[in-house]
Design an enzyme around this catalytic site. Structure first.
Site, PDB file in Angstrom:
ATOM      1  N   LYS A 155       3.151   7.035  -7.379  1.00  0.00           N
ATOM      2  CA  LYS A 155       3.465   8.111  -6.444  1.00  0.00           C
ATOM      3  C   LYS A 155       4.342   7.561  -5.328  1.00  0.00           C
ATOM      4  CE  LYS A 155       2.181   9.932  -2.715  1.00  0.00           C
ATOM      5  NZ  LYS A 155       3.488  10.391  -2.212  1.00  0.00           N
ATOM      6  N   GLU A 230      -1.962  -2.940   0.951  1.00  0.00           N
ATOM      7  CA  GLU A 230      -0.936  -3.652   1.736  1.00  0.00           C
ATOM      8  C   GLU A 230      -0.603  -2.740   2.899  1.00  0.00           C
ATOM      9  OE1 GLU A 230      -0.059  -6.611   1.200  1.00  0.00           O
ATOM     10  OE2 GLU A 230      -0.194  -7.048  -0.938  1.00  0.00           O
ATOM     11  N   CYS A 264       6.905  -4.055   7.279  1.00  0.00           N
ATOM     12  CA  CYS A 264       5.538  -4.408   7.676  1.00  0.00           C
ATOM     13  C   CYS A 264       5.455  -5.847   8.193  1.00  0.00           C
ATOM     14  CB  CYS A 264       4.582  -4.190   6.516  1.00  0.00           C
ATOM     15  SG  CYS A 264       5.195  -4.914   5.007  1.00  0.00           S
ATOM     16  N   GLU A 356       1.800  -0.896  15.821  1.00  0.00           N
ATOM     17  CA  GLU A 356       2.967  -1.073  14.960  1.00  0.00           C
ATOM     18  C   GLU A 356       3.945   0.078  15.234  1.00  0.00           C
ATOM     19  OE1 GLU A 356       2.526  -0.353  10.686  1.00  0.00           O
ATOM     20  OE2 GLU A 356       3.635  -2.213  10.377  1.00  0.00           O
TER      21      GLU A 356
HETATM   22  P1  NAD Z   1       1.716   6.303   4.909  1.00  0.00           P
HETATM   23  O1  NAD Z   1       0.407   5.633   4.935  1.00  0.00           O
HETATM   24  O2  NAD Z   1       1.891   7.537   5.671  1.00  0.00           O
HETATM   25  O3  NAD Z   1       2.165   6.661   3.420  1.00  0.00           O
HETATM   26  C1  NAD Z   1       2.202   5.718   2.389  1.00  0.00           C
HETATM   27  C2  NAD Z   1       2.020   6.420   1.072  1.00  0.00           C
HETATM   28  O4  NAD Z   1       0.727   6.993   1.039  1.00  0.00           O
HETATM   29  C3  NAD Z   1       2.999   7.580   0.841  1.00  0.00           C
HETATM   30  O5  NAD Z   1       3.351   7.625  -0.520  1.00  0.00           O
HETATM   31  C4  NAD Z   1       2.173   8.799   1.210  1.00  0.00           C
HETATM   32  O6  NAD Z   1       2.597   9.979   0.578  1.00  0.00           O
HETATM   33  C5  NAD Z   1       0.813   8.379   0.715  1.00  0.00           C
HETATM   34  N1  NAD Z   1      -0.309   9.080   1.348  1.00  0.00           N
HETATM   35  C6  NAD Z   1      -0.336   9.664   2.572  1.00  0.00           C
HETATM   36  N2  NAD Z   1      -1.554  10.236   2.782  1.00  0.00           N
HETATM   37  C7  NAD Z   1      -2.295   9.981   1.670  1.00  0.00           C
HETATM   38  C8  NAD Z   1      -3.630  10.301   1.294  1.00  0.00           C
HETATM   39  N3  NAD Z   1      -4.452  10.984   2.091  1.00  0.00           N
HETATM   40  N4  NAD Z   1      -4.070   9.872   0.081  1.00  0.00           N
HETATM   41  C9  NAD Z   1      -3.267   9.157  -0.731  1.00  0.00           C
HETATM   42  N5  NAD Z   1      -1.999   8.849  -0.437  1.00  0.00           N
HETATM   43  C10 NAD Z   1      -1.508   9.246   0.764  1.00  0.00           C
HETATM   44  O7  NAD Z   1       2.724   5.168   5.324  1.00  0.00           O
HETATM   45  P2  NAD Z   1       4.281   5.283   5.481  1.00  0.00           P
HETATM   46  O8  NAD Z   1       4.515   5.907   6.808  1.00  0.00           O
HETATM   47  O9  NAD Z   1       4.902   5.877   4.282  1.00  0.00           O
HETATM   48  O10 NAD Z   1       4.686   3.728   5.473  1.00  0.00           O
HETATM   49  C11 NAD Z   1       4.724   2.996   6.613  1.00  0.00           C
HETATM   50  C12 NAD Z   1       3.512   2.108   6.707  1.00  0.00           C
HETATM   51  O11 NAD Z   1       3.417   1.269   5.553  1.00  0.00           O
HETATM   52  C13 NAD Z   1       3.602   1.150   7.855  1.00  0.00           C
HETATM   53  O12 NAD Z   1       2.402   1.170   8.569  1.00  0.00           O
HETATM   54  C14 NAD Z   1       3.819  -0.216   7.215  1.00  0.00           C
HETATM   55  O13 NAD Z   1       3.372  -1.314   7.916  1.00  0.00           O
HETATM   56  C15 NAD Z   1       3.128  -0.071   5.928  1.00  0.00           C
HETATM   57  N6  NAD Z   1       3.680  -1.005   4.938  1.00  0.00           N
HETATM   58  C16 NAD Z   1       2.946  -2.092   4.575  1.00  0.00           C
HETATM   59  C17 NAD Z   1       3.441  -3.007   3.662  1.00  0.00           C
HETATM   60  C18 NAD Z   1       2.656  -4.204   3.242  1.00  0.00           C
HETATM   61  O14 NAD Z   1       2.976  -4.774   2.215  1.00  0.00           O
HETATM   62  N7  NAD Z   1       1.651  -4.613   3.948  1.00  0.00           N
HETATM   63  C19 NAD Z   1       4.691  -2.791   3.104  1.00  0.00           C
HETATM   64  C20 NAD Z   1       5.416  -1.678   3.494  1.00  0.00           C
HETATM   65  C21 NAD Z   1       4.881  -0.776   4.407  1.00  0.00           C
END
Ligand code: NAD
Length: 471
Positions: A155, A230, A264, A356
């Site tokens: 997804k 992650e 991240c 963050e």
């Molecule tokens: P997000 O948590 O809003 O979304 C991430 C994914 O989760 C998206 O595909 C979203 O549609 C999905 N999602 C949202 N709500 C959900 C739910 N209730 N159930 C299941 N899936 C759901 O994050 P974002 O804004 O897309 O990404 C940014 C964040 O990701 C930042 O906090 C960043 O640090 C983190 N990040 C971490 C890493 C790592 O490897 N540690 C890498 C990249 C990004």
């Protein structure tokens, strides 16, 4: 009318595509199809699975430029980065393919027979990806999961499904079985949730915010689902007085501005020893001002736009009027632009120094000595990455061991290679991806004891003779 995702070019706000969102019922159908495909895939000879994954890598390689341009358009990544990202997908597939025939169990000495461990695929794996690195992060999980004999349902984030959809088409073109790797664009709380809650999905690899990661962990626990998380970071860049200050100041800007800070691992807390604080800022200022922000497709651009208006509003909320610091330049007009920003004189407990931001914003915080640097570096709920700049090897080792984070680098900002492990301490995540053990994270270990005995009655007595009672 089915629910549609509207995909915008973040540099221009023009509509690039509309993509149907996947409903919960459609997720269920995809799980059923994936489970069927997985059975056949796991039964293939390891060499054949490896060959198909290598062909997938070759097909990606043949479409590198197309994938990179798609990433530029839907995610606003600068072209050089986008090319690297498409190449990273190819490399991840190649690396995982090399693991298929090497996914071996163990033979452990036991009395009365032979004890074997077998690494079996989990079944159907759900991968929930963020928008910041849509291609590589999707492939971090997808490549080893497939290599270990699983099916994958990916997804992508709402804003960036296009490269994922293209990768699924390229997988079919390369000869991977139908339904083995399916992409399910959609909304997190609908499509993502349905994957997390589905009993037929054995594991979820989630990359995204810490807040949603916690929900995934809680909801997945209903089925004791395996999870890799992650999550976020607030990583320190620790500059000691004995460091090569010119090198540290030259490297600092892109350590938090790469991908417009939507990384991240971004080193957004620049911790500088007080005795060289002013000198370091003098060196950092021209380096920040030299960063070129603009059209991500143009050669020579260092930094593109933020992903969306929501992200732009979020970043703006952290940079309140009256804060001192260094500001770079950014285009005006359409697009989600924010200039490179370094804030000085910030209270270490201020929101911008603790949360963050996920944008091109860093804070500079002074420290007194090594112990103070370690204290400040660890004064965060996160523990993903960090950098240490010093010429003292002993100090580099001491501080590397004292900082509670999963990915540290000394005199550089490198964090991620597909052949070394990656993941977070504390609230930055659970589990590790990449590296030599990547495939194992997509298996269950089964232990099998084979008795030496020739009849079932002696087998029972032999098995219990020197061991404890069966549990
Ligand atoms: P997000 O948590 O809003 O979304 C991430 C994914 O989760 C998206 O595909 C979203 O549609 C999905 N999602 C949202 N709500 C959900 C739910 N209730 N159930 C299941 N899936 C759901 O994050 P974002 O804004 O897309 O990404 C940014 C964040 O990701 C930042 O906090 C960043 O640090 C983190 N990040 C971490 C890493 C790592 O490897 N540690 C890498 C990249 C990004």
């Amino acid at each position: 009318m089915p629910d549609q995702l509207q995909i915008l070019n973040p540099a221009t706000e023009a509509v690039v595509a509309t993509v149907p969102a996947t409903s919960a019922a459609e997720v269920h159908e995809a799980v059923v199809r994936a489970a069927r495909a997985q059975t056949g895939w796991a039964a293939l000879a390891p060499g054949d699975r490896a060959r198909l994954l290598r062909r997938f890598a070759t097909t990606v390689d043949a479409h590198l430029e197309e994938l990179a341009l798609l990433e530029v358009r839907e995610a606003g990544h600068v072209l050089g980065n986008a090319r690297w990202e498409a190449g990273n997908v190819r490399d991840l597939l190649d690396y995982a393919a090399g693991g298929v025939e090497r996914l071996t169990g163990r033979q452990i000495p036991v009395p009365g027979g032979l004890d074997l461990t077998i690494l079996e695929p989990l079944g159907v794996v759900g991968v929930i990806a963020p928008w910041n690195f849509p291609m590589p992060i999707a492939a971090w999980a997808t490549a080893p999961a497939l290599a270990a004999g699983n099916a994958v349902l990916l997804k992508p984030a709402e804003t960036t499904p296009l490269t994922a959809l293209r990768l699924a088409a390229l997988a079919l073109e390369a000869g991977l079985p139908e339904h083995l790797f399916q992409v399910l664009p959609g909304h997190g709380p609908v499509t993502g949730s349905a994957l997390v809650e589905h009993p037929g999905v054995a594991k979820i690899v989630f990359t995204g915010s810490t807040a949603v990661g916690k929900q995934v962990l809680a909801k997945g626990s209903a089925h004791l689902k395996r999870v890799t998380l992650e999550l976020g970071g607030k990583s320190p860049n620790i500059v000691f007085a004995d460091a090569d200050l010119e090198a540290a100041a030259t490297a600092a800007p892109m350590s938090f501005l790469d991908n417009s800070g939507q990384d991240c691992c971004a080193r957004t807390r620049i911790l500088v020893q007080r005795s060289v604080h002013d000198r370091f800022l003098d060196l950092l200022t021209p380096a920040i001002e030299a960063v070129t922000v603009g059209d991500p497709a143009a050669p020579g651009t260092d930094m593109g736009p933020l992903i969306s208006r929501a992200q732009l509003d979020r970043v703006r909320s952290y940079v309140t009027p009256g804060l001192d610091g260094i500001r770079g330049k950014a285009p005006e007009g359409p697009g989600f632009w924010f200039p490179p920003t370094v804030l000085t004189g910030v209270d270490p407990t201020a929101r911008v120094a603790v949360e963050e931001v996920f944008g091109p914003v860093a804070v500079v915080l002074p420290f007194d000595d090594e112990a103070d640097a370690i204290r400040l570096a660890n004064a965060t709920e996160y523990g993903l990455a960090g950098s240490i700049w010093t010429r003292d090897l002993g100090r580099a080792l001491r501080v590397s061991q004292a900082v509670r984070a999963g990915n540290l680098s000394v005199n550089s900002h490198s964090s991620v290679r597909y052949w070394t492990p990656f993941g977070g301490f504390k609230q930055s995540g659970i589990g590790r991806e990449l590296g030599p053990d990547a495939l194992t994270a997509f298996t269950e270990t089964k232990n099998v004891f084979l008795s030496h005995a020739t009849t079932s009655t002696t087998a029972t007595s032999t098995a219990t003779s020197t061991e404890g009672p069966a549990q």
